[in-house]
Design an enzyme around this catalytic site. Structure first.
Site: not given
Ligand code: FRU
Length: 549
Positions: A131, A257, A155, A147
């Site tokens: 994000d 968020d 991830w 992110q």
């Molecule tokens: C959306 C999400 C958000 C969270 C983030 C974690 O893609 O799941 O809700 O804050 O990614 O990386």
């Protein structure tokens, strides 16, 4: 006595287990800018810790390569010059000895020129991105936080990466803005400028940039803040975090968020927060104490909420409430409650997710500009995913009521040079013209065509259907679409092709979509129109520059 013996044995055992776990360590005095670390995707993740005088400076998970690395990642050591650090690792030992310091990152010489590097979309030097976070315009710079896992192309280790730009097109990557701490990892959020010093963080004439973000840990997701007095370069986390801990109230771990903005009519801050099954509204006067106000069900993750003029008339406005999937409701907002009036609608589909809009746009430029996460795999690269082009959002009256549209911002025009412009062509003639584009590595094509007795037609690139307009089923690339003039038989597509992605804007942005670029293997057809019974009313071809120097 017996229990004392037991206790002593336990202490000896745990400390020796602890030592065993972290037997693998190396120490070094930092005298170069970067620490380069080798990665192998097949290696299990281990935990790496940096210690300075036995105090933990950071801890993260990493697949340190025991043998030949797939690629290298780096740590920016600017803040640790002259310090002696001990690097501990509980995974395979061999990789530790390959870690080295340098003033360049490993691979610097081919940076941004790698085979599958997007050439006019933002992607990060190394690691995973998802994000966009904290998007804000301030003091001549657009800030894109995001992110980020700096240590792997997948991830993990969620942090806020940071890049700045003067035009939203050319980006400079800066050191990580927010790193995991003792509370947990840094999930998505937003930033504001506290001009009125409501939180008391400002210094002299310098207003604080304040970031609101979710901290994620195995137990829950809590809302926190941090502030910066140097244009987002360095951050101080608020000592009394968290601001909101609402797990118990919702009986759910999904509370995250925060999107914060100033609501001028009520002279207070608004936080839109996704909680369990929808977006909640909280308000605050000082950013520290937040009051729950209301909740709209039907959204998941990454809220946005903004006011837009209708057909450009600033005296007539509506509010748009927005979720991670890019579906939205239109309604009204009184500072505490959003009242939905229509929806949910969509205007964009495809790789886009978790899009955000820039906060704090100058009064002279009140555009609502969005950047979405492009879920686009970058095969074989030391980085993954990308950001889609920044687009301007507008609210129009259509035959179906009010709807959003989006087109790339005007700043994107500088990237493209028109090399061909023709009109009234048959498909065969148009296909001849397409050859003049030269390299198909990256380009843009804008066309309007009319179906006569064909029911579907479009464009294909090495066998991939870039555009598939199916008039019988009323679908564009599989998604329902009916043009504003439903008897026109016409469609306009503005198509942006980069090395690994394709973005398509239909009929002035009434609908848009993005795809991964995936040539059909062995296909040598290049770019061509398919569906022969069409009139290509207009065709413009453009070459595309790279945004990287
Ligand atoms: C959306 C999400 C958000 C969270 C983030 C974690 O893609 O799941 O809700 O804050 O990614 O990386």
């Amino acid at each position: 006595m017996k229990s004392l013996v037991k206790f002593i044995i336990l202490v000896v055992l745990t400390s020796s287990v602890g030592q065993f776990l972290y037997a693998q360590s190396v120490s070094m005095t930092i005298n170069k800018r970067y620490l380069n670390l080798p990665i192998a995707q097949t290696q299990n993740r281990g935990t790496m810790k940096f210690l300075i005088n036995t105090k933990q400076e950071r801890s993260f998970k990493i697949r340190l390569a025991a043998g030949e690395p797939d690629y290298w990642v780096f740590c920016d050591m600017a803040g640790l010059q002259g310090k002696t650090i001990t690097i501990q690792y509980d995974g395979s030992r061999e990789g530790l000895t390959k870690i080295y310091q340098a003033d360049k990152i490993a691979g610097q010489d081919s940076l941004y020129r790698e085979k599958n590097r997007p050439q006019y979309h933002f992607s990060t030097r190394r690691g995973w991105i998802n994000d966009p976070n904290g998007m804000i315009y301030y003091a001549g710079e657009y800030h894109l936080f995001y992110q980020h896992n700096p240590y792997e192309r997948e991830w993990e280790n969620m942090s806020w990466g940071h890049a700045v730009s003067r035009d939203m097109i050319h980006w400079e990557e800066l050191p990580t803005a927010l790193s995991p701490d003792s509370l947990g990892t840094m999930f998505s959020g937003s930033t504001v400028i506290d001009y009125a010093n409501t939180a008391g963080f400002n210094q002299g004439n310098t207003p604080a940039m304040v970031a609101f973000y979710t901290v994620d840990n195995p137990e829950k997701q809590i809302q926190c803040m941090a502030y910066s007095l140097d244009k987002g370069r360095t951050w101080t986390k608020y000592a009394k975090n968290p601001l909101i801990d609402s797990k118990a109230k919702w009986n759910s771990k999904d509370t995250r968020d925060p999107r914060v903005f100033w609501y001028e009519p009520g002279k207070h801050w608004v936080m839109v927060l996704n909680e369990r099954d929808g977006h909640s509204i909280y308000t605050s006067k000082n950013m520290k104490e937040w009051r729950y106000e209301s909740h709209v069900t039907g959204f998941w993750e990454c809220p946005d909420l903004f006011e837009l003029p209708i057909d450009g008339d600033t005296k007539k406005t509506k509010w748009v409430m927005y979720g991670a999937s890019a579906t939205y409701m239109i309604g009204s907002f009184d500072g505490k409650t959003f009242t939905p009036e229509s929806g949910k609608h969509y205007y964009v589909t495809g790789t886009i997710y978790a899009a955000q809009t820039f906060a704090n746009m100058p009064q002279t430029d009140p555009r609502r500009i969005q950047i979405g996460w492009g879920r686009v795999a970058q095969p074989g690269m030391p980085f993954n995913n990308m950001m889609l082009l920044p687009t301007e959002l507008k609210l129009h009256t259509t035959k179906n009521g009010l709807r959003l549209s989006s087109v790339p911002v005007k700043e994107a025009e500088q990237l493209f040079e028109k090399v061909q412009q023709s009109s009234s062509l048959s498909a065969a003639e148009a296909n001849e013209k397409l050859k003049s584009i030269g390299s198909l590595d990256r380009f843009r094509i804008k066309t309007t065509f009319k179906l006569s007795h064909a029911t579907s037609a479009g464009l294909s690139l090495f066998g991939q259907r870039v555009l598939d307009y199916d008039m019988n089923n009323n679908r564009v690339n599989g998604v329902f679409y009916s043009p504003e003039n439903m008897t026109s038989m016409e469609i306009t597509a503005d198509i942006y092709v980069d090395r690994t992605s394709i973005e398509v804007f239909i009929d002035g942005g009434a609908y848009s979509y993005s795809l991964e670029r995936k040539p059909v293997s062995g296909n040598s057809e290049g770019l061509h129109f398919w569906g022969t019974a069409i009139d290509v009313k207009d065709l413009a071809l453009y070459t595309a520059q790279s945004i990287w120097k």
